[in-house]
Design an enzyme around this catalytic site. Structure first.
Site, PDB file in Angstrom:
ATOM      1  N   LYS A 126      36.996  39.426  43.162  1.00 56.74           N
ATOM      2  CA  LYS A 126      38.136  39.360  42.239  1.00 56.74           C
ATOM      3  C   LYS A 126      39.092  38.224  42.588  1.00 56.74           C
ATOM      4  CE  LYS A 126      39.393  43.589  43.182  1.00 56.74           C
ATOM      5  NZ  LYS A 126      38.230  44.183  43.852  1.00 56.74           N
ATOM      6  N   THR A 127      39.512  38.185  43.841  1.00 56.38           N
ATOM      7  CA  THR A 127      40.526  37.207  44.237  1.00 56.38           C
ATOM      8  C   THR A 127      40.018  35.786  44.053  1.00 56.38           C
ATOM      9  OG1 THR A 127      41.470  38.762  45.835  1.00 56.38           O
ATOM     10  CG2 THR A 127      42.006  36.437  46.119  1.00 56.38           C
ATOM     11  N   GLU A 170      44.441  39.239  38.731  1.00 58.41           N
ATOM     12  CA  GLU A 170      43.431  39.994  39.470  1.00 58.41           C
ATOM     13  C   GLU A 170      43.640  41.468  39.163  1.00 58.41           C
ATOM     14  OE1 GLU A 170      42.171  40.930  44.092  1.00 58.41           O
ATOM     15  OE2 GLU A 170      43.274  39.086  43.615  1.00 58.41           O
TER      16      GLU A 170
END
Length: 477
Positions: A126-127, A170
């Site tokens: 995600k990040t 995010e």
């Protein structure tokens, strides 16, 4: 920890002065930064000082080290994450004064109102994918706003207020908060059961992603064609939206021959990679300066989103070439006598495995030496065998004790549970003394080795200590 229920969002301009509990956290500082940039009066506290706190102070926020009830000042809204306990003095004071208390996801959702929201979800990646997409859209001239759960390399915040209509965030699934976001574009990098202490079981976890992907506002779903959990999700989404009045476009990415954005000719050398992206009749080569097959997949997801939003195809590939990484994602901390020391946030078995595969690619003739800190007692209990198997990709593994964070200890669950299960050719050392971890790694490392600290707890502080210990014994290069 209970799942977070979505709430009605309040426009950011109506929040009044906002106080953040744990303002320096990776999930909080970007939201606070964006509110400061909007002109909102922001204050906050954290249990320890950090570069994030100092950057927020420089930006105009009032920050405190330590928690105390009187630090709320004239706040009208208080923002807290799932990690904040009810007996926190600031949270207790806020509830006692009848202030508006928002989960961090509701504060982030408020910032998304009025934007074309892009929410990046997935068990892993995600990040990096959020940061990569923010970088690409910025370089292509779309000037997006973004909130990332980690600062891009060379910065001290994960938040930015842009002038464009797009906002990239995010979307954390761990506590269900990704269901809060008013997103037009939903990205799912993968679905790999985690956070089962919150979700209860793998089926509930998968159902959460289905709700995320089929939310009313979502017009585009970008989803992996390679990950088994994501493939199952795609099949369920197609069935769920059949006959929907507002169509949902689905774009898949990966190496699968039927992927809409297809990866081919992937090659890995050192701490970089090269590959070709193809979407219909368009596409071309990409060269990433960050390692790992997982980053190739992340780049394909970014390509799908950016081109759908109108960024020129060739410019997207050019901007991917320039992506420099994110703090705590295979981040180089220092080099001493030919020993490179990296730090990485991986904590789920799949992430640990992917990180060490990338390390093996980048190590050359040396060894991979990992210093791993298990995160959470429940995750260690549930995945000790899988974590141990992932560590077997290293030549040397130093296993620390569990970082419990918000959890209370569970009898019999400690770092030894992981260390004792490591087999194969990997030599393992269990080091329960936090202060002894860096000296232990420094004694093991030798010129040519790639050393990497792995985990999402305070193991990140061990990496610079390893560099210091090596410098004292070997001298800096």
């Amino acid at each position: 920890m209970p799942l977070v229920d979505p709430v009605e969002l309040v426009p950011a301009a109506e929040l009044g002065p906002v106080h953040f509990i744990a303002i320096g956290g990776s999930g909080m500082n970007g939201i606070a930064t964006m509110l400061v940039q909007l002109g909102v009066r922001v204050s906050g506290s954290d249990r320890s000082d950090s570069a994030y706190l100092r950057a927020l102070e420089t930006a105009g926020a009032r920050v405190h080290v330590g928690h105390a009830a009187d630090q709320l000042g004239d706040a009208r809204t208080v923002v807290a994450s799932s990690a904040i306990r009810e007996d926190n003095p600031e949270l207790a004071e806020a509830r006692g004064r009848g202030l508006r208390v928002l989960h961090r996801s509701a504060a982030l959702g408020s910032l998304m109102l009025g934007h074309r929201g892009v929410a990046v979800a997935g068990t892993h990646g995600k990040t990096t994918t959020t940061a990569m997409l923010a970088r690409v859209l910025t370089g292509c001239g779309l000037d997006p706003s973004f909130v990332i759960g980690g600062a891009p390399t060379g910065t001290k915040t994960g938040g930015h207020l842009g002038g464009g209509e797009v906002m990239v965030v995010e979307a954390d699934e761990s506590d269900g908060s990704f269901l809060q976001y008013p997103a037009e574009v939903a990205v799912v990098t993968n679905v790999d059961p985690d956070h089962l202490s919150n979700w209860g079981n793998a089926e509930n976890y998968a159902d959460g992603f289905l709700r995320f992907a089929t939310a009313e506002r979502v017009r585009l779903l970008v989803v992996s064609a390679d990950d088994p959990g994501a493939v199952t999700l795609t099949r369920r989404v197609r069935a769920a939206v059949a006959g929907r009045a507002e169509p949902l476009q689905i774009v898949t990415f990966g190496e699968h021959p039927d992927a809409d954005v297809r990866i081919s000719d992937a090659g890995f050398a050192g701490t970089g990679s090269s590959f070709v992206l193809t979407a219909g009749d368009t596409g071309g080569p990409v060269a990433l300066a960050v390692p790992g097959h997982y980053n190739v997949l992340n780049a394909a997801a970014c390509y799908a989103v950016a081109t759908w939003l109108g960024a020129p195809e060739a410019a997207v590939r050019e901007q991917l070439d320039g992506y420099a990484g994110t703090n705590r994602r295979f981040q180089l901390v220092g080099t001493v006598d030919g020993i490179r020391v990296f730090d990485d946030y991986a904590h789920h078995p799949t992430e640990v495995r992917n990180t060490l595969l990338a390390a093996r690619t980048g190590v050359g003739e040396g060894r991979v030496v990992v210093c791993f800190q298990p995160h959470l007692y429940t995750r260690t209990r549930d995945f000790s065998t899988e974590l141990a198997a992932a560590l077997e990709l290293a030549d040397e593994a130093v296993v620390m004790d569990v970082c419990g964070d918000r959890e209370d200890p569970i009898p019999g669950i400690d770092g030894a549970l992981v260390a004792d299960a490591v087999g194969g050719r990997t030599h393992v050392t269990y080091e329960p003394d936090w202060d002894a971890a860096a000296p232990t790694v420094a004694r093991i490392a030798r010129p040519g080795d790639l050393v990497i600290t792995v985990g999402c707890g305070d193991v990140t502080l061990v990496a610079p200590q390893i560099v210091t210990a090596l410098t004292l014994t070997r001298g800096a290069v």
